[in-house]
Design a protein around this motif. Structure first.
Motif, PDB file in Angstrom:
ATOM      1  N   GLN A 243      62.946  50.356  58.205  1.00 43.26           N
ATOM      2  CA  GLN A 243      63.201  50.262  56.766  1.00 43.26           C
ATOM      3  C   GLN A 243      64.679  50.361  56.361  1.00 43.26           C
ATOM      4  O   GLN A 243      65.167  49.521  55.610  1.00 43.26           O
ATOM      5  N   THR A 394      48.258  51.336  51.821  1.00 41.48           N
ATOM      6  CA  THR A 394      48.867  52.634  51.538  1.00 41.48           C
ATOM      7  C   THR A 394      50.068  52.878  52.445  1.00 41.48           C
ATOM      8  O   THR A 394      51.141  53.290  51.989  1.00 41.48           O
ATOM      9  N   TRP A 396      51.859  50.706  53.971  1.00 41.68           N
ATOM     10  CA  TRP A 396      52.957  49.780  53.654  1.00 41.68           C
ATOM     11  C   TRP A 396      53.751  50.291  52.448  1.00 41.68           C
ATOM     12  O   TRP A 396      54.978  50.194  52.405  1.00 41.68           O
ATOM     13  N   THR A 397      53.044  50.858  51.492  1.00 41.51           N
ATOM     14  CA  THR A 397      53.734  51.453  50.343  1.00 41.51           C
ATOM     15  C   THR A 397      54.625  52.603  50.804  1.00 41.51           C
ATOM     16  O   THR A 397      55.749  52.774  50.326  1.00 41.51           O
ATOM     17  N   THR A 398      54.114  53.393  51.746  1.00 36.57           N
ATOM     18  CA  THR A 398      54.911  54.507  52.264  1.00 36.57           C
ATOM     19  C   THR A 398      56.168  53.995  52.956  1.00 36.57           C
ATOM     20  O   THR A 398      57.241  54.590  52.822  1.00 36.57           O
ATOM     21  N   ILE A 399      56.035  52.892  53.667  1.00 38.98           N
ATOM     22  CA  ILE A 399      57.187  52.343  54.396  1.00 38.98           C
ATOM     23  C   ILE A 399      58.227  51.781  53.427  1.00 38.98           C
ATOM     24  O   ILE A 399      59.415  52.088  53.521  1.00 38.98           O
ATOM     25  N   THR A 400      57.769  50.979  52.475  1.00 42.35           N
ATOM     26  CA  THR A 400      58.724  50.239  51.638  1.00 42.35           C
ATOM     27  C   THR A 400      58.991  50.926  50.310  1.00 42.35           C
ATOM     28  O   THR A 400      59.864  50.506  49.568  1.00 42.35           O
ATOM     29  N   GLY A 401      58.203  51.950  49.990  1.00 37.73           N
ATOM     30  CA  GLY A 401      58.377  52.578  48.665  1.00 37.73           C
ATOM     31  C   GLY A 401      59.584  53.479  48.670  1.00 37.73           C
ATOM     32  O   GLY A 401      59.980  54.001  47.652  1.00 37.73           O
TER      33      GLY A 401
ATOM     34  N   PRO C  66      54.486  58.363  49.359  1.00 37.69           N
ATOM     35  CA  PRO C  66      55.735  58.082  48.646  1.00 37.69           C
ATOM     36  C   PRO C  66      55.569  58.002  47.137  1.00 37.69           C
ATOM     37  O   PRO C  66      56.499  57.619  46.454  1.00 37.69           O
ATOM     38  N   TYR C  67      54.395  58.369  46.620  1.00 40.41           N
ATOM     39  CA  TYR C  67      54.152  58.074  45.203  1.00 40.41           C
ATOM     40  C   TYR C  67      55.052  58.835  44.228  1.00 40.41           C
ATOM     41  O   TYR C  67      55.544  58.238  43.264  1.00 40.41           O
ATOM     42  N   ILE C  70      58.141  56.901  44.072  1.00 40.67           N
ATOM     43  CA  ILE C  70      58.046  55.611  43.375  1.00 40.67           C
ATOM     44  C   ILE C  70      57.951  55.831  41.867  1.00 40.67           C
ATOM     45  O   ILE C  70      58.598  55.130  41.081  1.00 40.67           O
ATOM     46  N   ARG C  73      61.346  56.770  40.682  1.00 37.38           N
ATOM     47  CA  ARG C  73      62.237  55.611  40.613  1.00 37.38           C
ATOM     48  C   ARG C  73      61.927  54.790  39.371  1.00 37.38           C
ATOM     49  O   ARG C  73      62.829  54.396  38.630  1.00 37.38           O
ATOM     50  N   ALA C 236      65.442  46.697  49.330  1.00 40.77           N
ATOM     51  CA  ALA C 236      64.452  47.151  50.299  1.00 40.77           C
ATOM     52  C   ALA C 236      63.707  48.391  49.809  1.00 40.77           C
ATOM     53  O   ALA C 236      62.661  48.724  50.324  1.00 40.77           O
ATOM     54  N   ARG C 237      64.250  49.087  48.824  1.00 43.24           N
ATOM     55  CA  ARG C 237      63.551  50.247  48.258  1.00 43.24           C
ATOM     56  C   ARG C 237      63.560  50.134  46.747  1.00 43.24           C
ATOM     57  O   ARG C 237      64.268  50.849  46.051  1.00 43.24           O
ATOM     58  N   LYS C 239      60.384  49.388  44.979  1.00 41.81           N
ATOM     59  CA  LYS C 239      59.009  49.274  44.476  1.00 41.81           C
ATOM     60  C   LYS C 239      58.816  50.085  43.198  1.00 41.81           C
ATOM     61  O   LYS C 239      59.292  51.211  43.098  1.00 41.81           O
ATOM     62  N   ASN C 248      47.393  47.358  45.551  1.00 40.21           N
ATOM     63  CA  ASN C 248      46.098  47.977  45.795  1.00 40.21           C
ATOM     64  C   ASN C 248      44.927  47.214  45.185  1.00 40.21           C
ATOM     65  O   ASN C 248      43.808  47.326  45.674  1.00 40.21           O
TER      66      ASN C 248
END
Lengths: 401, 356, 285
Positions: A243, A394, A396-401, C66-67, C70, C73, C236-237, C239, C248
């Motif tokens: 990442q 989920t 993928w969100t962790t990787i790119t979020g 990562p919520y 996110i 952000r 790249a970051r 989202k 989802n």
């Protein structure tokens, strides 16, 4: 190469195409019969009768298609020949296709140009029905692995016909790489930090798994879409390390093209027709399938359960699988046709396009492509302990979020 | 301004305006105005709308830059100074209270800017509110006050800064009659109490006469006459002033034009004995209007023209309006009660009436 | 009957409004309720079907990485964009409302409104051309000898593009509030000794605050809910909440988690709108 083009919409649609496919036969080279359905799942329409001959055309055909899949270039001749007037509705994503085809198309739509991801979801929801492959004679001229692939053929029943496909290749800048990179390791390499670009798609975890299946055989990965928790964690971990090196997770095909055109990215995962577009623009790029192999996608025309114009639909399948139509679509869109006989016509249309698009590659080339399937919990290892697709999202969100 | 000629030297002017000109596009708002306002006086600029009086006030405050001429405050040329560097404060026609601040903050606004410390600020604001009769209302928002109260806040907000000159732009215009009359008295009281120069703009001649030490009558960007209320009323020097301030009859006598106030015209019985010293004109009463305190009569003169006369209604039912209508009368007035005035050609024929 | 209707204005209003109102209630609110209910369900990993059993797992998941990141952000950038637009809109609206001649004002108004007629995507793409490596911005900077900033595909790019796209929605209500300040208030402030800066701070700002609050509802909520611009110009970051929701509900079919995530901006907006209401924002709408 002028005709190799795409639109942002179609490209994003392809991006969003993510397999919901079942497991069954995981071999991309399986030549006939397809795989059995995953345990506990049955296709509701499996026993519907199929016609034995094509009747008189109904004069109309309603299609749900990716944008660009119903160009006048090859639709006009079909309409003149059969009298079936084609009305196409473009879908922006696999999800949209699935919702448009709810209730078997509602008696409104006849066919859908679904990608490998949506196929099995449609089949298991009962929204598409079996067809008689004998009425589509060109199927026998398809590459063997597309004659009855697991994503559109269950227990020997065809729910449609394969159309076009493409691999996810390693795209690189020839100024930075004097010789072609031979391994996917380049996109995980700190040396290229800030220059790497990969698709923004959870299925990218399969690309990492494919790489690990060769570089870390201890993990025992045999199919990148069927991952146990430790295998899955290892793949996700690799992507987490990747990442910080990534310049951009591209969402639209045009983004990858612009990233490479401007030199923002010099190495990354891409589609062959992006390479074509870049070469068209005289950008210093080339692509390759590294030694670990590659993932890939494939589209099929499937028949809606409540299709009102079945005769025209069979005529369409017959027509669109013919070498001429296959070559027209392949060169226009930059895809590889399912029909092997399309190759010479492609070269006539656009010189060299057959080999650029790998339409005449040896079987070994196609064997390196692992086609998208939807990761399911009940995978082919008999233990039903694989990580399902919702967890991929989920992660993928962790990787790119 | 030729003050030196013969007259005794006046006290130093609080405001001296010299040769002021101001145009807005094609409209001339100020057409060469010279004026001196004495320190401590209640000075009123009176005129119809568009006569230049408000522009004058805004030039003094610094909201408008004159095209030509100078503004001096206490001998200092402030023509080029922005409003916030002039020692004057303004009470605006619409009060211009800050709607987001309470009364206290409104009143303290100027002190805060001057960095007066908090306790001193409180003290002065309270005193100012006390002066205008609003003690204890400091925590109200302007929207919670009546029109009259807002007016008082505006006054307190200006006075609290103890400016050398206070400018008031038709401050009572939005109030009803009763309130207005009460405020007229109060403004005058306040002015006497604080002793600062008031420059008051109004189009209401009664207001001007009631409150002012001196009045300047404005017309078409120029000053027609400056004088005490009595001078303005009794000895108007121009037809415009005669017409604008109160009601005047303009009559010709012996080749001169005279202005004579209606209350100074007597109506006499034609059969009776007429005073010899008076100017007499025969005529017929064409209209009578009962005004409460007075009754107003319009007399068509036999020689042409008309006169207006008023009589106080001294006794109940002494004169009902029907009594005189259609009757022949003699209108009589004394020459020494009339003013001979300059006839300005462009004003001839214009008869300005204001209810007296 | 007609008579009765005429006399009872509320009855007429009710009869006129009830069909659209009923439609609104059924279609819109019911969908919203269904979505909220879905948030308490789960997804069966084996069948990919919804499991209709009540639990809070989806909401608990919102608090694990990562919520929070996110959400932070998304909210942070929405706030930053709002502040940026306020800073730009204030002098702009001031000039428009109080300095410019009527002709200039109309021109500026057109300049503010015209971009709204152009497609959102067209405007975003224009910025991609400006910001991308070797694009207009890099070119201008290198011509000036400053070195190329190369901010294409980054959160900086996201911030710039969002600020640009939503700026008209800030300028218009701020201009409206600015125009409504009586000139005499500014004169009164100057008359009482205040210079421009103090008048701005003590008089103009408090009085346009409702307009700012109204504009911020637009800039904040539009940024908060966007998921296209992050894809198009983000790095790249980059989202946003919307992107994760979209991921989802797509092929993942994880509607319960998407619904739980969708509650986040709803709650944020409820809090925000309550605050804006206190500042008088709705008087300016």
């Amino acid at each position: 190469m002028r005709r190799f083009r795409t639109t942002g919409v179609a490209a994003s649609a392809l991006l969003l195409a993510v397999a919901v496919a079942a497991c069954g036969s995981s071999s991309s080279g399986s030549s006939s019969g397809g795989g059995g359905g995953p345990s506990g799942l049955t296709a509701p329409t499996a026993d519907l009768p199929v016609p034995t001959s094509i009747g008189t055309g109904e004069g109309q055909l309603n299609l749900i298609a990716w944008e660009g899949y119903t160009q006048p270039l090859w639709v006009k001749p079909f309409e003149q020949k059969t009298g079936c007037q084609v009305r196409a509705k473009y879908a922006g994503s696999s999800s949209e296709m699935v919702s448009l085809l709810a209730d078997g198309g509602g008696g409104q739509y006849d066919m859908v140009s679904a990608s490998g991801d949506a196929d099995l979801r449609l089949i298991y929801a009962g929204d598409v029905r079996p067809i008689n492959p004998d009425l589509v004679p060109q199927i026998k001229n398809f590459h063997s692995f597309l004659q009855a692939p697991a994503f559109n053929t269950i227990d020997g029943k065809h729910y449609g016909t394969s159309l076009q496909f493409g691999p996810n290749v390693l795209l690189y800048n020839t100024d930075d790489f004097s010789t072609a990179p031979t391994s996917w390791s380049t996109i995980y390499d700190k040396k290229y930090s800030g220059k790497i670009s990969v698709p923004d798609n959870p299925i990218q975890i399969a690309d990492a798994a494919l790489y690990l299946s060769k570089t870390q055989p201890d993990l025992g990965i045999t199919d990148p879409y069927e991952l146990t928790q430790p295998q899955f964690d290892a793949s996700v971990n690799l992507l987490k390390q990747q990442q910080p090196l990534v310049k951009k997770y591209w969402g639209l095909a045009s983004q990858e093209v612009s990233l490479f055109k401007t030199g923002s990215a010099t190495i990354g995962a891409a589609w062959p027709y992006q390479t074509s577009l870049l070469l068209d623009a005289k950008a210093p790029v080339a692509d390759t399938i590294p030694k670990e192999g590659a993932t890939g996608w494939a589209d099929s025309w499937l028949m809606a359960t409540k299709a009102p114009h079945t005769n025209c639909a069979y005529m369409w399948m017959d027509y669109i699988t013919s070498p001429k139509a296959q070559a027209l679509q392949a060169t226009w869109y930059g895809e590889t046709p399912a029909n092997k006989l399309a190759c010479p016509i492609m070269d006539k249309l656009v010189k060299g396009s057959c080999s650029v698009l790998h339409a005449n590659a040896p079987q070994a080339y196609y064997d390196t492509i692992k086609f998208w399937k939807t990761p399911l919990a009940q995978c082919g290892n008999g233990q039903n302990n694989c990580v399902p697709y919702s967890k991929w999202t989920t992660a993928w969100t962790t990787i790119t979020g | 301004m030729d003050h030196a000629q013969g007259e005794p030297q006046p006290p130093p002017a609080a405001i001296r305006l010299t040769g002021l000109r101001k145009r807005f596009g094609d409209t001339v708002a100020l057409d060469g105005v010279d004026l001196a306002i004495r320190a401590g006086e209640f000075f009123t600029m009176l005129g119809p709308s568009g006569s230049g009086k408000t522009t004058m006030l805004r030039v003094i405050a610094g909201f408008e830059q004159p095209d030509a001429g100078t503004v001096e405050l206490h001998g200092e040329d402030v023509t080029q100074r922005p409003p916030y560097l002039r020692d004057v404060n303004t009470v605006f026609q619409d009060y211009a209270l800050f709607p987001h601040m309470d009364v206290q903050d409104n009143v303290e606004y100027g002190l805060r800017i001057r960095k007066v410390d908090r306790s001193r600020r409180r003290e002065r604001a309270a005193a100012a509110l006390e002066l205008v009769g609003l003690a204890g209302l400091g925590s109200r928002k302007p929207s919670e006050l009546s029109g009259g109260q807002r007016q008082r806040v505006a006054l307190a907000r200006a006075i609290v800064n103890e400016p050398s000159v206070l400018l008031l732009d038709e401050p009572l215009g939005a109030l009803d009659l009763k309130l207005r009359q009460g405020m007229q008295v109060e403004l005058k009281r306040i002015q006497r109490d604080v002793g600062i120069t008031f420059v008051y703009v109004t189009h209401d001649q009664e207001e001007a006469l009631t409150m002012s030490d001196r009045v300047a009558v404005f017309n078409r960007g120029q000053i027609e006459q400056v004088g005490s209320p009595v001078e303005i009323y009794d000895r108007p020097t121009t037809e415009f002033v005669a017409g604008f301030v109160g009601v005047s009859n303009l009559v010709s006598h012996g080749g001169q034009t005279y202005a004579i106030r209606p209350e100074r015209v007597q109506l006499l019985d034609p059969t009776g004995v007429a005073p010899t010293s008076a100017v007499l004109s025969r005529g017929t009463v064409t209209d009578t209007v009962f005004l409460g305190v007075l009754t107003r009569y319009t007399v068509a003169l036999d020689d042409g023209g008309s006169l207006v006369a008023v009589r106080p209604n001294l006794e109940r039912g002494s004169l009902s309006e029907s009594d005189l209508r259609g009757q022949a009368v003699i209108a009589a007035w004394q020459l020494d009660q009339a003013t001979d005035i300059e006839m300005s050609a462009d004003l001839a024929g214009e008869h300005v009436e204001e209810s007296a | 009957m007609n008579n009765a209707l005429w006399r009872r204005a509320w009855l007429r209003a009710t009869l006129t409004l009830s069909p659209p109102l009923a439609w609104f209630l059924v279609v819109y609110l019911a969908s919203l309720v269904v979505m909220l209910v879905t948030a308490f369900w789960t997804l069966n990993d084996f069948t990919n079907q919804l499991v209709q059993s009540w639990n809070l797992q989806n909401f608990r998941d919102l608090f694990s990485e990562p919520y929070p990141h996110i959400i932070g952000r998304t909210v942070g950038l929405a706030a930053l964009v709002t502040v940026t637009d306020i800073v730009i809109a204030l002098p702009f609206a001031y000039y428009m409302a109080r300095v410019a001649t009527p002709r200039t004002r109309n021109l500026l108004f057109a300049a503010v409104l015209l971009p709204l007629w152009a497609s959102y995507l067209a405007r975003v793409y224009a910025w991609i051309v400006i910001l991308q490596k070797g694009g207009t911005l890099d070119w201008s900077f290198s011509k000036l000898g400053l070195g190329a900033p190369d901010i294409g595909y980054s959160n900086t790019a996201l911030w710039i593009v969002f600020s640009y796209i939503w700026l008209p929605y800030m300028i218009i209500p701020v201009f409206g509030a600015m125009e409504r300040i009586p000139n005499s208030l500014l004169e009164a402030s100057a008359d009482l000794g205040a210079r421009g800066a103090r008048t701005t701070w003590r008089v103009i700002l408090p009085l346009v605050l409702p307009g700012i609050a109204a504009g911020s509802i637009f800039t904040f909520s539009l940024t908060l809910g966007d998921f296209i611009t992050p894809v198009l110009v983000g790095g790249a970051r980059s989202k946003f909440i919307g992107n994760v929701i979209y991921d989802n509900i797509g092929l993942a079919g994880n509607l319960p988690f998407a619904a739980a995530l969708a509650v986040v901006p709803i709650v944020i907006m409820i809090v925000y709108l309550s605050g804006a209401r206190l500042l008088g924002a709705f008087r300016e709408l």
